[in-house]
Write a protein that holds these residues in place. Sequence first.
Motif, short mmCIF file in Angstrom:
data_model
loop_
_atom_site.label_atom_id
_atom_site.label_comp_id
_atom_site.label_asym_id
_atom_site.label_seq_id
_atom_site.Cartn_x
_atom_site.Cartn_y
_atom_site.Cartn_z
N ALA A 231 0.83 -1.22 0.13
CA ALA A 231 -0.10 -0.09 0.13
C ALA A 231 1.02 1.44 0.05
CB ALA A 231 -0.81 -0.11 1.28
N GLY A 232 0.56 2.21 -0.86
CA GLY A 232 1.43 3.39 -1.13
C GLY A 232 2.56 3.14 -2.08
N LYS A 248 0.04 2.38 -9.16
CA LYS A 248 0.05 2.86 -7.70
C LYS A 248 -0.95 2.17 -7.13
CE LYS A 248 -0.78 6.81 -4.98
NZ LYS A 248 -1.10 8.56 -4.91
N THR A 250 -3.12 1.85 -3.35
CA THR A 250 -3.29 2.58 -2.18
C THR A 250 -3.80 1.50 -0.85
OG1 THR A 250 -5.71 3.06 -3.01
CG2 THR A 250 -3.71 4.66 -3.20
N ASN A 251 -4.26 0.42 -1.41
CA ASN A 251 -4.70 -0.44 -0.29
C ASN A 251 -4.97 -1.99 -0.74
OD1 ASN A 251 -5.79 -1.11 2.21
ND2 ASN A 251 -7.90 -0.47 1.75
#
Length: 299
Positions: A231-232, A248, A250-251
Motif C-alpha cells: 500500500a502506497g 500505484k 493505495t490499499n
Amino acid sequence: MSSKNSNRKWIWTSSVLLVGFITYASFFPPVSKSDNAKSVAKVNGVSITSTQLYDALVASGGAQTLDSMITEELINQESKKAGIELTEADITKELQTVKASFGTDEEFNKALTNYNMTLDDLKKSMKTQVMLKKILEPQVKVTDDDIKKYYDENLETLKTPEQVQAAHISVATKEEADAILAKLKNGSDFAALAKESSTDTATKDKGGDLGYISAGQVDPAVEKAAFALQAGGLSSAVQTTTGYDIVKVTNHKAATTPTLEEKKESIKEKLVDEQISTLSQAWISQKKSEAKIENSLAT
C-alpha cells in the motif's frame, strides 16, 4: 448459465420490457379517427401521417408492447385483490438487489447506458415487478437445508478474492513512462498526471483510478505489478499489451470466506427470487387464461 446470471437476467429483462412499453406508450399515444390525416413529419413536402407512424410502430413491436401492458394491468388488478401496497422501501430493496447482481456500480451503470435507461426509468419499471413478487412470495418456501445446500455448492463463488486498490497511467512508450515516473518521484500528483497524460480514456478523468481489482480483471502485467506492491507503492514502467503503465497501489484487501450465517439472508433472497422467476410465467399464463381480454393486435 449460473443461477446468479439467470436471476439477474430475469430481473433486468423484466425491467427493460416494462420501460420499453412505458416509453412506447408515452412516445405515441392512441390515434383517434379525427387524427388519421394529421402530419407528424414532411419530406420534401410529402407528409408522413400519424396513422402511418402508428402502423409502423405496431408492425415493429406493437403486439409485444400491448401484451406487456396487458400483463401489467393483470398484475395491478391481482395486487389490488390481494391488498398489496408498495412502499419506497420495497422499490429501494429491489434496486439494491439488481445493483448487487452486477458486482460493481460501474457495471450496473454501463448496463443502464446500454439499455438507454436512467435510474428513475428503472425504479418506475420495478413497481409492477415488485407487485408480482409480493403476489407470488406466499407460494415460495425456502428451508434452512436449501440455504445450506446452496452455500456448500457455491462457496467458491461466495468467497471474496484478494483485492488491491490501484490506479494507473497508460502511455505509448517507455520513454514517456520513465518521464512521468521521474515527475512522480519529484512530488507530482499522480491523479493530475493521469488526467494530463494517460491514454486510457476510461480512467484518465478519474485520475487513473481502477478501483479494487482482483485476478483476471486488468492487463496481466498491470495485475502482476499491482499485487506485488505494498500500500502506497509505485511501480516502475510496466510493459502492457497497449504500451507502458505506471501503477500505484493505495490499499490491499485479503481474501475472505464468508460464513453460512453471514450469507444466509442474501442466499435466501436469491433462492426466493429464483423460485418466483420460475413461477411467474406460469402464473401470468394462468391469469391471462382466466381473464376476459380483448386484444385487437393478437394474431
